[in-house]
Structures are given as C-alpha cells and as structure tokens.
Design an enzyme around this catalytic site. Sequence first.
Site, short mmCIF file in Angstrom:
data_model
loop_
_atom_site.label_atom_id
_atom_site.label_comp_id
_atom_site.label_asym_id
_atom_site.label_seq_id
_atom_site.Cartn_x
_atom_site.Cartn_y
_atom_site.Cartn_z
N ASP A 292 33.89 58.43 43.36
CA ASP A 292 33.89 58.52 41.89
C ASP A 292 33.11 57.29 41.42
O ASP A 292 33.63 56.17 41.45
CB ASP A 292 35.33 58.51 41.37
CG ASP A 292 35.41 58.38 39.85
OD1 ASP A 292 34.37 58.39 39.17
OD2 ASP A 292 36.55 58.26 39.34
N LYS B 184 26.09 53.07 34.48
CA LYS B 184 26.07 54.53 34.48
C LYS B 184 25.46 55.10 33.19
O LYS B 184 24.82 56.15 33.21
CB LYS B 184 27.51 55.04 34.62
CG LYS B 184 27.64 56.53 34.88
CD LYS B 184 29.09 56.85 35.22
CE LYS B 184 29.32 58.34 35.43
NZ LYS B 184 30.74 58.58 35.80
N GLU C 167 32.62 65.82 37.51
CA GLU C 167 33.92 65.15 37.49
C GLU C 167 35.07 66.11 37.16
O GLU C 167 36.10 66.11 37.85
CB GLU C 167 33.89 63.96 36.53
CG GLU C 167 33.03 62.82 37.08
CD GLU C 167 32.56 61.82 36.03
OE1 GLU C 167 33.06 61.88 34.89
OE2 GLU C 167 31.71 60.98 36.37
N ASP D 162 39.53 64.30 29.70
CA ASP D 162 39.28 63.01 30.35
C ASP D 162 39.15 61.92 29.30
O ASP D 162 38.12 61.82 28.62
CB ASP D 162 38.00 63.14 31.20
CG ASP D 162 37.65 61.83 31.94
OD1 ASP D 162 38.26 60.79 31.66
OD2 ASP D 162 36.74 61.88 32.79
#
Length: 616
Positions: free
Chosen positions: A14, A77, A177, A200
């Site tokens: 992850d 990211k 994800e 999320d």
Amino acid sequence: MSDAHTPELVIGIDLGTTNSLVARVVDGRPHLVHDGSGAPIFVPSAVSFLEGEQALVGQAAVERAPLAPERTVLSVKRLMGQGLADLSPEVRAQYGPELVEEGRKLVKLRVGERLYTPQEVSARILRELKRRAEEGLGQPVTRAVITVPAWFDDAQRQATRDAGKIAGLEVLRIINEPTAASLAYGLGGKDQDGVIAVYDFGGGTFDLSLLRVQAGTFRVLATCGDTFLGGDDIDRLLVSRAAALLQQQGIDPREPRLKAQLRRAAEAAKIALSSADHTVLRLQDPTRGVRLELELTRADLEALMRPLVERSLELCRRALAQSGLGPADVSEVVMVGGTTRIPYVRQRVGELFGRAPHTQVDPDQVVALGAAIQADILGGGHSDVLLLDVIPLSLGIETYGGAVTKLIMANSAIPAQATEEYTTPKDNVTAIDLHVLQGERELVADCRSLARFKLRIPPMPAGLPKVKVTFLVDADGILRVMAEEERSGAEAHIEVVPVHGLTEDEVDGIMADSIEHALDDVRVHQLIDLRNESATVIRAARRTLENAGDQLTAAQREAIVAAAARLETLCEGQEVGPLKEGLEALNQAAEPLAEVILNRVARETLAGKRLDEIEV
Ligand code: ADP
Ligand code: MG
C-alpha cells in the site's frame, strides 16, 4: 526456483500518501511483513535528501522535515504522473522543494542542484520497504503488487509502475485500493455478486468507490472524492478552538513550534474520543509559560466535525447518483482509513447505506492486506479471483482534420482491446502520424494528448494503404498502441507513457464537458469527416479527368469541374447539410467517369493484365 507447490514470494504494497505498508499471505492469511527488528513495516511516505545521493526515508525524514523543508518530500503520491498544470495552487504550496516542469511536461522536484522525478522519490520509499522486508524475511523480495486510488489515470498508474521498476521491483499488477480493501474482507467470491461501497476517510483525503462484483470480478462503477478532506481537517478544527484560548492568555498560537505541539495535542484528543466519552486536550510548555487544558466530550467533537462528515456523505450520494443506484442497491460497505475509527463516522455511514459497515479489519492495514491477497494469487498460492477495473476516460486516435475517433470507451472493463482501420487521403504518404488521445470530446483540441508516434510506410496512392490500429489496455490499465500497414507489413507500436496526468476534478470536468458539448461536437466531427471525404473525391475526380476525360462529352467534363469547384468552396463553410449535398452532386457528376474507368479496367483485365497493373 518454484514449482506448482511452493508459491513464489510476492508482496503487497500500500503505497500511501502518508504511510506505506507491506503485507504478504502466510498460511492463507494476510499479515503485515515485519522488518529486521520485528516491527510491522509501516513507513511514513517521506523522503529527505542529504548532500550527495543519500536520503532518509520514513520517520527519520518526517522528523527532518521542519529542519530541511526544501530537501524533504512529503505526499509525493499527489505528484505522480502529473504536470505542473495538473496541480492546484493548494497542492503546490504543500511542497518544500521547488516544483519545476521540464521536457515531457511532467513535474520534477528541485533539491539543491539535482532534479528528482516523483517516480524516483517514490522509488526511494519502495526501496526502503523492499530492504526492510528482505531483512525481516531473510530472503530477496523482487516481485510486488502495488495499490493506487481507483481514479488514478494511465499516467499515474504508469508512474507508479515505473517507481517500482526503479526500486528493483517487478510490479506484477497495479490494483485499485478499494478493490484491495474488499479482498481483505473476503468479498468478491464467486457467489457474492453485488455492489460494494468502499468509504476511505484518511488523514488528508476522502474517496468513495462503488464496485460491482460479478462472478468473482470487480468493476469500478463510480468514484467520488475530495483530495482535501480528511482527519487533518478535524485536527485543525480542534486546533483553532485551542488557539482561541491561548490567544485569550496573550500567547501567539502561530509560533511554529507551538503550532506543531498544538496539532499533536489536538490529534491525540481526537483519537482519545474514539474510545472515551470525554477527554482533555492538554498542552504544557513550562519554559514558555504555556499551560492549556481544554475539556472535550465526544458530543463536542461530533458537533464540530459534522460538516466534514456531511461533505463525505454528499460525495457518497453523488457516486450513487452517477451509477444510477440507490443506497439499498449497495450490499456491502467497507471502511478504510484511520478516520473511520471514529464512531460518529461509522454511525452516519451506516445510516446512509442502511447497513452496518465492515470494520473488523484494521482500517490502516486493510488495503495492504488486500494487496497481499492479490499478490498471493499472482504468486500461485490462491484461488482465481480476477480483478476487473474500468477505463476512466475514453481512448482514441486523431483522424484527419482534428477529429478524434474513440477506440475504447470510458467505463469499458479492462483488459480491453479494439482495432480500427484507416487509409490515407493523400498520395505517396510515407509517414503516418499517430496521435493517441484520452477524453470524452470529439475534437483533438478538447482531449488530452497521451502520445504520438510515426508509422513509416512505402509510398502508395491515396486510399490504398490499409492501416490497422490496435489499442490494448492490459490488466494494469496500461495502454499499448500498435499500428500496421497490411499491404507492406510495416509496423510501429508504442507503450503509452502518457505525458500528462489528470486530476479527479479534471476527469469529472471532462465528463461533464462532454455531455454539455456532445451535440456541438458531433456536428463538428461530421463536418471534418465530410471535408476529408470531399477532399479525397475532388482529388480523385480531377486526376481521373486528366487521364480519361477525353472519353467524356464536353458537358460531362464541365459538370465535373463545376461540381468539384463548388464542393471545394463548401468545404470552407461550417454547414453540414450543403456540404453533404455538394459531395453527393460531385459523386453524381463523376458517375460517367467511373463508368469509363470500369470499362477500361474490364477490357484490360480481359487482355490478361492483372488488376493492380492497370494504370488509371
Ligand atoms: P492516509 O490514507 O491519508 O495516509 P490514514 O488512513 O493513515 O491516512 O489515516 C490517518 C488519519 O486517521 C489521521 O488523521 C489520524 O489522526 C486518524 N486516526 C487514526 N486513528 C484514529 C482514531 N482512533 N480515531 C480517530 N482518528 C484516527
Ligand atoms: Mg489511506
């Protein structure tokens, strides 16, 4: 070497905005991998460059950030696969190192003399994860599955894959994800068809994904999110409460060290309230005479954070609306991210979907654990769950005149493949430019350019080349484009390393735009097609007239010349109707000419000449 009975070691990663984790399956169950010191690998996604090529990675980099902000990269990211123009001023302001755009228009970070791509920075994190895993496992780790947000586009996925490559990892698959989180809950089995909502709520971002599970495959139906909505915002609300009290005491709460202390105290109080009804936000710094005690109840926190939770629920409703679903169509709700530990969040999400969300798996680890399950499958250790994702935006190719022909439509399941045939409207073309585009609009100017490449072919008359263009999107969402001229066998291909990424908002914007402009675009596309066809017909008519016009009457010749001239003028206009009529008129006027040619071809064929030797 492995055989059928010993699955190969493949790890799941992850690669998060804030933290990165490594997991793998042992005895059929996923676990975080432990490092050499026995601690689970849970590494802050932070890199701080020292002089030379050395860098600190993880907690050490986080701690160095305030001391060397211009050499420290946090949240890399957000930069993956992005051009400078893709980043909002808000995002740009987050970075210590200067962001620059160079060459292929992907953003880079300036650290001292050196420029780093986001891929290189990510690779530092991945290399650290790999190193720790190897120390802990006592064996080399070379293969991995890496997760990305469902809304990552080609450029962002490709950048992630490249980061893996730079770090010495063979990335077997990039998976979404929310798909990973669903796998961690064992959802997606063969007899578990339905719709999964993955909620999320992390530190800095919020994402809601709707997945359809069918016969063991996953498809993304919709994703909605906010890249600036997370637990940090809750902390900020508590900070401003406490800061107001400090100001009353005549203390400036903006002083950097105090601010950092305040933020830590606020987060600690928030976390305490996830398990207690009551807590005290405490701040003590005797050297500077700071002493603060703020009593807080869970109800206080809930009242404070309600608007943030409402925002997330609004995005859930939007995703449902986009997929044409109601809350009752959702069969499972999966919780991901630290903020979903807050009971109030669980309660509100449960109310919206009318069912209790899955919360048993640690919401920080759930994505990594799911990645490990997929890794295990690919390593040969598991059942045969297929992971199916969809293409977020249509993929197409530029045709003459600036129109886009879509080969693969948005929301097609991947892997996907499509082929189209083209020819050239001009004589003796020796290089065909292939321009690959992404977007929903009909015109090149309104779509995102992904790549350009050339196909070289031997010279041939207009209309003769048969160019077959094939688009192939593999299971990772990476696009390969192949072009082949069938008569000559000339070939060219390209793996699309897109020059640009798109933000989620841009994807939304492009979608909205395309609906708004659809009618307009279709008209323009038609116009371009008609102009192309007209140009080909005019050229052919004039050339044939030169070669074979002597067999027509003067009136017939004049009719062709006049119709061609009229069509040429119409091509400059903007009207589809008259252009169509003009083209039709020329075709009719040229009919006697076509007959002459056909007769000649027939005669010469009878005389023993092969068709392709006949000169027109
Ligand atoms: P990201 O995916 O953005 O990196 P995470 O999923 O790791 O973030 O979530 C981090 C957020 O979760 C932080 O804001 C943190 O304060 C919050 N958090 C972690 N544990 C709890 C808890 N028990 N109660 C409330 N918030 C929590
Ligand atoms: Mg996360």
